[in-house]
Design an enzyme around this catalytic site. Structure first.
Site, PDB file in Angstrom:
ATOM      1  N   HIS A 143       0.848  -1.196   0.000  1.00 18.81           N
ATOM      2  CA  HIS A 143       0.000   0.000   0.000  1.00 18.81           C
ATOM      3  C   HIS A 143       0.887   1.250   0.000  1.00 18.81           C
ATOM      4  O   HIS A 143       0.622   2.208  -0.733  1.00 18.81           O
ATOM      5  CB  HIS A 143      -0.886   0.044   1.248  1.00 18.81           C
ATOM      6  CG  HIS A 143      -1.942  -1.019   1.326  1.00 18.81           C
ATOM      7  ND1 HIS A 143      -2.041  -1.897   2.375  1.00 18.81           N
ATOM      8  CD2 HIS A 143      -2.957  -1.342   0.485  1.00 18.81           C
ATOM      9  CE1 HIS A 143      -3.068  -2.704   2.193  1.00 18.81           C
ATOM     10  NE2 HIS A 143      -3.649  -2.404   1.039  1.00 18.81           N
TER      11      HIS A 143
ATOM     12  N   LYS B 279     -15.846  -6.417   4.747  1.00 18.63           N
ATOM     13  CA  LYS B 279     -14.968  -7.252   5.580  1.00 18.63           C
ATOM     14  C   LYS B 279     -15.198  -6.976   7.071  1.00 18.63           C
ATOM     15  O   LYS B 279     -15.716  -5.919   7.422  1.00 18.63           O
ATOM     16  CB  LYS B 279     -13.504  -6.948   5.232  1.00 18.63           C
ATOM     17  CG  LYS B 279     -13.166  -7.300   3.806  1.00 18.63           C
ATOM     18  CD  LYS B 279     -11.804  -6.792   3.413  1.00 18.63           C
ATOM     19  CE  LYS B 279     -11.513  -7.138   1.967  1.00 18.63           C
ATOM     20  NZ  LYS B 279     -10.265  -6.538   1.493  1.00 18.63           N
TER      21      LYS B 279
ATOM     22  N   ARG C 152      -2.073  -5.314  -8.706  1.00 20.19           N
ATOM     23  CA  ARG C 152      -0.910  -6.161  -8.415  1.00 20.19           C
ATOM     24  C   ARG C 152      -0.733  -7.249  -9.462  1.00 20.19           C
ATOM     25  O   ARG C 152       0.369  -7.628  -9.805  1.00 20.19           O
ATOM     26  CB  ARG C 152      -1.064  -6.816  -7.045  1.00 20.19           C
ATOM     27  CG  ARG C 152      -0.923  -5.858  -5.885  1.00 20.19           C
ATOM     28  CD  ARG C 152      -1.533  -6.418  -4.639  1.00 20.19           C
ATOM     29  NE  ARG C 152      -2.967  -6.638  -4.833  1.00 20.19           N
ATOM     30  CZ  ARG C 152      -3.750  -7.231  -3.967  1.00 20.19           C
ATOM     31  NH1 ARG C 152      -3.259  -7.709  -2.851  1.00 20.19           N
ATOM     32  NH2 ARG C 152      -5.048  -7.374  -4.214  1.00 20.19           N
TER      33      ARG C 152
ATOM     34  N   SER D 252      -3.314  -7.987   3.025  1.00 15.17           N
ATOM     35  CA  SER D 252      -3.387  -7.843   4.486  1.00 15.17           C
ATOM     36  C   SER D 252      -3.709  -9.170   5.164  1.00 15.17           C
ATOM     37  O   SER D 252      -3.243  -9.431   6.279  1.00 15.17           O
ATOM     38  CB  SER D 252      -4.438  -6.794   4.837  1.00 15.17           C
ATOM     39  OG  SER D 252      -4.104  -5.576   4.239  1.00 15.17           O
TER      40      SER D 252
HETATM   41  N1  COA Z   1      -0.206  -4.058  -1.602  1.00 16.33           N
HETATM   42  C1  COA Z   1      -0.616  -4.994  -0.752  1.00 16.33           C
HETATM   43  N2  COA Z   1      -1.878  -5.383  -0.609  1.00 16.33           N
HETATM   44  C2  COA Z   1      -2.791  -4.758  -1.363  1.00 16.33           C
HETATM   45  C3  COA Z   1      -2.453  -3.759  -2.285  1.00 16.33           C
HETATM   46  C4  COA Z   1      -1.091  -3.416  -2.385  1.00 16.33           C
HETATM   47  N3  COA Z   1      -0.663  -2.492  -3.237  1.00 16.33           N
HETATM   48  N4  COA Z   1      -3.565  -3.354  -2.890  1.00 16.33           N
HETATM   49  C5  COA Z   1      -4.566  -4.078  -2.391  1.00 16.33           C
HETATM   50  N5  COA Z   1      -4.097  -4.920  -1.462  1.00 16.33           N
HETATM   51  C6  COA Z   1      -4.841  -5.929  -0.707  1.00 16.33           C
HETATM   52  C7  COA Z   1      -5.456  -5.392   0.529  1.00 16.33           C
HETATM   53  O1  COA Z   1      -4.588  -5.523   1.630  1.00 16.33           O
HETATM   54  C8  COA Z   1      -6.658  -6.258   0.685  1.00 16.33           C
HETATM   55  O2  COA Z   1      -6.281  -7.473   1.293  1.00 16.33           O
HETATM   56  P1  COA Z   1      -7.314  -8.349   2.103  1.00 16.33           P
HETATM   57  O3  COA Z   1      -8.372  -8.786   1.120  1.00 16.33           O
HETATM   58  O4  COA Z   1      -6.485  -9.452   2.591  1.00 16.33           O
HETATM   59  O5  COA Z   1      -7.874  -7.453   3.183  1.00 16.33           O
HETATM   60  C9  COA Z   1      -7.060  -6.573  -0.737  1.00 16.33           C
HETATM   61  O6  COA Z   1      -5.901  -6.393  -1.485  1.00 16.33           O
HETATM   62  C10 COA Z   1      -8.152  -5.690  -1.226  1.00 16.33           C
HETATM   63  O7  COA Z   1      -7.690  -4.380  -1.307  1.00 16.33           O
HETATM   64  P2  COA Z   1      -8.264  -3.029  -0.687  1.00 16.33           P
HETATM   65  O8  COA Z   1      -7.529  -1.940  -1.378  1.00 16.33           O
HETATM   66  O9  COA Z   1      -8.197  -2.987   0.807  1.00 16.33           O
HETATM   67  O10 COA Z   1      -9.678  -2.990  -1.178  1.00 16.33           O
HETATM   68  P3  COA Z   1     -10.913  -3.519  -0.502  1.00 16.33           P
HETATM   69  O11 COA Z   1     -11.448  -4.477  -1.473  1.00 16.33           O
HETATM   70  O12 COA Z   1     -10.720  -3.986   0.872  1.00 16.33           O
HETATM   71  O13 COA Z   1     -11.710  -2.166  -0.416  1.00 16.33           O
HETATM   72  C11 COA Z   1     -13.178  -0.461  -1.109  1.00 16.33           C
HETATM   73  C12 COA Z   1     -12.575  -1.829  -1.384  1.00 16.33           C
HETATM   74  C13 COA Z   1     -13.438  -0.229   0.356  1.00 16.33           C
HETATM   75  C14 COA Z   1     -12.242   0.597  -1.586  1.00 16.33           C
HETATM   76  C15 COA Z   1     -14.483  -0.428  -1.940  1.00 16.33           C
HETATM   77  O14 COA Z   1     -15.270  -1.526  -1.573  1.00 16.33           O
HETATM   78  C16 COA Z   1     -15.255   0.829  -1.709  1.00 16.33           C
HETATM   79  O15 COA Z   1     -14.938   1.843  -2.280  1.00 16.33           O
HETATM   80  N6  COA Z   1     -16.292   0.754  -0.868  1.00 16.33           N
HETATM   81  C17 COA Z   1     -17.106   1.877  -0.531  1.00 16.33           C
HETATM   82  C18 COA Z   1     -18.508   1.720  -1.090  1.00 16.33           C
HETATM   83  C19 COA Z   1     -18.537   2.114  -2.526  1.00 16.33           C
HETATM   84  O16 COA Z   1     -18.241   3.205  -2.917  1.00 16.33           O
HETATM   85  N7  COA Z   1     -18.950   1.137  -3.347  1.00 16.33           N
HETATM   86  C20 COA Z   1     -19.082   1.314  -4.759  1.00 16.33           C
HETATM   87  C21 COA Z   1     -17.871   0.842  -5.452  1.00 16.33           C
HETATM   88  S1  COA Z   1     -18.353   0.433  -7.081  1.00 16.33           S
END
Ligand code: COA
Length: 158
Positions: A17, A41, A90, A128
């Site tokens: 990140h 989550k 990634r 994560s």
């Molecule tokens: N390095 C390491 N890990 C990374 C990474 C990087 N560069 N980029 C992503 N990851 C990992 C994260 O750690 C996470 O791991 P986990 O699944 O083990 O927790 C996973 O990849 C997912 O990444 P993350 O960036 O945390 O995205 P998310 O899927 O958890 O979050 C939101 C998504 C919250 C941004 C998205 O759901 C959102 O915007 N929600 C708000 C509601 C909304 O607007 N919805 C409409 C969207 S269309």
């Protein structure tokens, strides 16, 4: 002033990140790293703990802010006058989900662009969940997270 938001769950923030945030901070005047409150989550760390770890991991960076949001990321972006949402790609496996999200966000807010950045290849396999798993098994995660995150993980798992 060009502002971007970098949303995620950050449970916890990893060096992958941080790599993305550093790249974004070179492209934008301000990057707001924002923790999703209503993520699907069930995070291990509280919202405050996650924000604290992000702030500490990035304390030496000048143009980065840490925040949280509840609701749609595009609403948060507009509220902050941000013109872009940063997402990291990634591997090919990230593409489908990210493509869907980017297109839906574009539909909801055509004025907010999604910008994809690729982390250093050494972080492409990181997430994560893997970090939490390694820490639970008492493995050394110093290569993958900032020292403050390592400390918090040690406090959780002993
Ligand atoms: N390095 C390491 N890990 C990374 C990474 C990087 N560069 N980029 C992503 N990851 C990992 C994260 O750690 C996470 O791991 P986990 O699944 O083990 O927790 C996973 O990849 C997912 O990444 P993350 O960036 O945390 O995205 P998310 O899927 O958890 O979050 C939101 C998504 C919250 C941004 C998205 O759901 C959102 O915007 N929600 C708000 C509601 C909304 O607007 N919805 C409409 C969207 S269309």
């Amino acid at each position: 002033m060009k502002i971007s938001v970098y949303p995620g769950t950050f449970d916890p923030i990893t060096n992958g990140h941080i790599d993305i945030i550093e790249r974004a901070s070179e492209l934008f005047d301000k990057v707001i790293v924002t923790v999703a409150v209503n993520s699907a989550k069930t995070p291990m760390f509280t919202l405050e703990e996650r924000k604290e770890m992000i702030s500490e991991s990035l304390h030496s960076h000048k143009n980065i802010e840490v925040d949280s949001f509840n609701g749609l990321v595009v609403d948060f972006a507009r509220e902050k006058n941000a013109t872009a949402i940063i997402r990291g790609l990634r591997a090919i496996s990230d593409f489908e989900y990210e493509f869907q999200m980017a297109l839906m966000n574009r539909k909801l807010a055509p004025d907010v662009k999604t910008v994809f950045l690729m982390p250093n290849e050494k972080y492409t396999y990181l997430n994560s969940t893997i970090i939490r798993e390694l820490a639970r098994m008492k493995c050394d995660v110093s290569e993958f997270v900032a020292p403050c995150v390592q400390k918090k993980l040690r406090a959780k798992f002993g």
